[in-house]
Motif scaffolding. Structure first.
Motif, PDB file in Angstrom:
ATOM      1  N   ALA A   1      45.983  35.917  35.814  1.00 43.51           N
ATOM      2  CA  ALA A   1      46.629  37.056  36.463  1.00 43.51           C
ATOM      3  C   ALA A   1      46.034  37.373  37.832  1.00 43.51           C
ATOM      4  O   ALA A   1      46.555  38.208  38.565  1.00 43.51           O
ATOM      5  CB  ALA A   1      46.527  38.287  35.571  1.00 43.51           C
ATOM      6  N   VAL A   2      44.948  36.692  38.197  1.00 40.84           N
ATOM      7  CA  VAL A   2      44.256  36.964  39.457  1.00 40.84           C
ATOM      8  C   VAL A   2      44.905  36.173  40.589  1.00 40.84           C
ATOM      9  O   VAL A   2      45.209  34.984  40.445  1.00 40.84           O
ATOM     10  CB  VAL A   2      42.754  36.615  39.335  1.00 40.84           C
ATOM     11  CG1 VAL A   2      42.029  36.819  40.661  1.00 40.84           C
ATOM     12  CG2 VAL A   2      42.113  37.457  38.234  1.00 40.84           C
ATOM     13  N   ASP A   3      45.115  36.852  41.712  1.00 40.63           N
ATOM     14  CA  ASP A   3      45.702  36.208  42.887  1.00 40.63           C
ATOM     15  C   ASP A   3      44.721  35.198  43.484  1.00 40.63           C
ATOM     16  O   ASP A   3      43.508  35.432  43.497  1.00 40.63           O
ATOM     17  CB  ASP A   3      46.070  37.259  43.944  1.00 40.63           C
ATOM     18  CG  ASP A   3      47.109  38.244  43.449  1.00 40.63           C
ATOM     19  OD1 ASP A   3      47.968  37.855  42.636  1.00 40.63           O
ATOM     20  OD2 ASP A   3      47.047  39.423  43.866  1.00 40.63           O
TER      21      ASP A   3
ATOM     22  N   GLY B   1      45.167  41.282  41.407  1.00 42.25           N
ATOM     23  CA  GLY B   1      45.902  40.553  40.386  1.00 42.25           C
ATOM     24  C   GLY B   1      47.081  41.372  39.928  1.00 42.25           C
ATOM     25  O   GLY B   1      47.221  42.546  40.283  1.00 42.25           O
ATOM     26  N   SER B   2      47.943  40.723  39.125  1.00 41.00           N
ATOM     27  CA  SER B   2      49.129  41.424  38.632  1.00 41.00           C
ATOM     28  C   SER B   2      49.741  40.652  37.478  1.00 41.00           C
ATOM     29  O   SER B   2      49.385  39.503  37.212  1.00 41.00           O
ATOM     30  CB  SER B   2      50.169  41.577  39.743  1.00 41.00           C
ATOM     31  OG  SER B   2      50.685  40.310  40.106  1.00 41.00           O
ATOM     32  N   CYS B   3      50.705  41.301  36.854  1.00 38.37           N
ATOM     33  CA  CYS B   3      51.525  40.629  35.853  1.00 38.37           C
ATOM     34  C   CYS B   3      52.598  39.827  36.587  1.00 38.37           C
ATOM     35  O   CYS B   3      52.707  39.881  37.814  1.00 38.37           O
ATOM     36  CB  CYS B   3      52.152  41.649  34.912  1.00 38.37           C
ATOM     37  SG  CYS B   3      53.306  42.774  35.716  1.00 38.37           S
ATOM     38  N   LEU B   4      53.422  39.125  35.860  1.00 36.72           N
ATOM     39  CA  LEU B   4      54.464  38.284  36.444  1.00 36.72           C
ATOM     40  C   LEU B   4      55.489  39.081  37.235  1.00 36.72           C
ATOM     41  O   LEU B   4      55.909  38.685  38.320  1.00 36.72           O
ATOM     42  CB  LEU B   4      55.156  37.478  35.340  1.00 36.72           C
ATOM     43  CG  LEU B   4      56.260  36.517  35.762  1.00 36.72           C
ATOM     44  CD1 LEU B   4      55.709  35.442  36.697  1.00 36.72           C
ATOM     45  CD2 LEU B   4      56.884  35.877  34.535  1.00 36.72           C
ATOM     46  N   CYS B   5      55.890  40.246  36.735  1.00 40.06           N
ATOM     47  CA  CYS B   5      56.942  41.018  37.403  1.00 40.06           C
ATOM     48  C   CYS B   5      56.412  42.047  38.396  1.00 40.06           C
ATOM     49  O   CYS B   5      57.187  42.622  39.163  1.00 40.06           O
ATOM     50  CB  CYS B   5      57.832  41.710  36.370  1.00 40.06           C
ATOM     51  SG  CYS B   5      57.055  43.102  35.523  1.00 40.06           S
ATOM     52  N   GLY B   6      55.116  42.290  38.397  1.00 37.21           N
ATOM     53  CA  GLY B   6      54.530  43.244  39.334  1.00 37.21           C
ATOM     54  C   GLY B   6      54.479  44.677  38.849  1.00 37.21           C
ATOM     55  O   GLY B   6      54.039  45.560  39.584  1.00 37.21           O
ATOM     56  N   SER B   7      54.890  44.946  37.620  1.00 34.06           N
ATOM     57  CA  SER B   7      54.828  46.308  37.088  1.00 34.06           C
ATOM     58  C   SER B   7      53.393  46.774  36.846  1.00 34.06           C
ATOM     59  O   SER B   7      53.135  47.964  36.729  1.00 34.06           O
ATOM     60  CB  SER B   7      55.603  46.414  35.774  1.00 34.06           C
ATOM     61  OG  SER B   7      56.980  46.262  35.998  1.00 34.06           O
ATOM     62  N   VAL B   8      52.478  45.818  36.740  1.00 34.98           N
ATOM     63  CA  VAL B   8      51.050  46.115  36.615  1.00 34.98           C
ATOM     64  C   VAL B   8      50.336  45.342  37.723  1.00 34.98           C
ATOM     65  O   VAL B   8      50.481  44.123  37.824  1.00 34.98           O
ATOM     66  CB  VAL B   8      50.482  45.700  35.236  1.00 34.98           C
ATOM     67  CG1 VAL B   8      48.995  46.027  35.149  1.00 34.98           C
ATOM     68  CG2 VAL B   8      51.257  46.353  34.110  1.00 34.98           C
TER      69      VAL B   8
END
Length: 128
Positions: free
Chosen positions: A93-95, A4-11
């Protein structure tokens, strides 16, 4: 493993596969932090690993819990009770495919006045 990730990919994070049961929280804090209902599931904190966490920040939202979010894009990602060995992860947030299932609504007595909770078959708990 699931990712998973945040919208921008920083996390970006991962955790082991498992039968995660999602809870939708309708309390005012969750509605304010997410913009609507906050849906999440929990995993053992030790099972959560980060491939990127440069944007991760924490906000102490109460005397008993903190919320993790991306300080770049603002995505609401985590909720953790103080002293708990588990962490709640935002279902959104999960792919995909997530393998997640909504199983209950909590704090339904506190839900916003602008929506109603549909008949999705999930348990509805007035307070938690």
């Amino acid at each position: 493993m699931k990712t998973g990730s945040c919208l921008c990919g920083s996390v970006a994070f991962s955790f082991p596969d498992g039968p995660e049961k999602v809870t939708a929280c309708h309390c005012s804090q969750c509605r304010k932090t997410s913009g609507h209902v906050w849906a999440a599931f929990h995993v053992p904190l030790a099972d959560l690993t980060f491939s990127r966490d440069g944007g991760l920040s924490w906000f102490e939202s109460s005397d008993w819990a903190k919320r993790g979010f991306c300080n770049t894009c603002g995505s609401s990602l985590f909720y953790q009770m103080k002293g708990e060995a588990t962490i709640n992860i935002a279902a959104g947030a999960v792919d995909e495919p997530t393998g997640l299932t909504l199983t209950r609504h909590i704090f339904v007595a506190d839900k916003g006045d602008y929506y109603s909770i549909g008949a999705d078959g999930a348990d509805q708990i007035e307070k938690y």
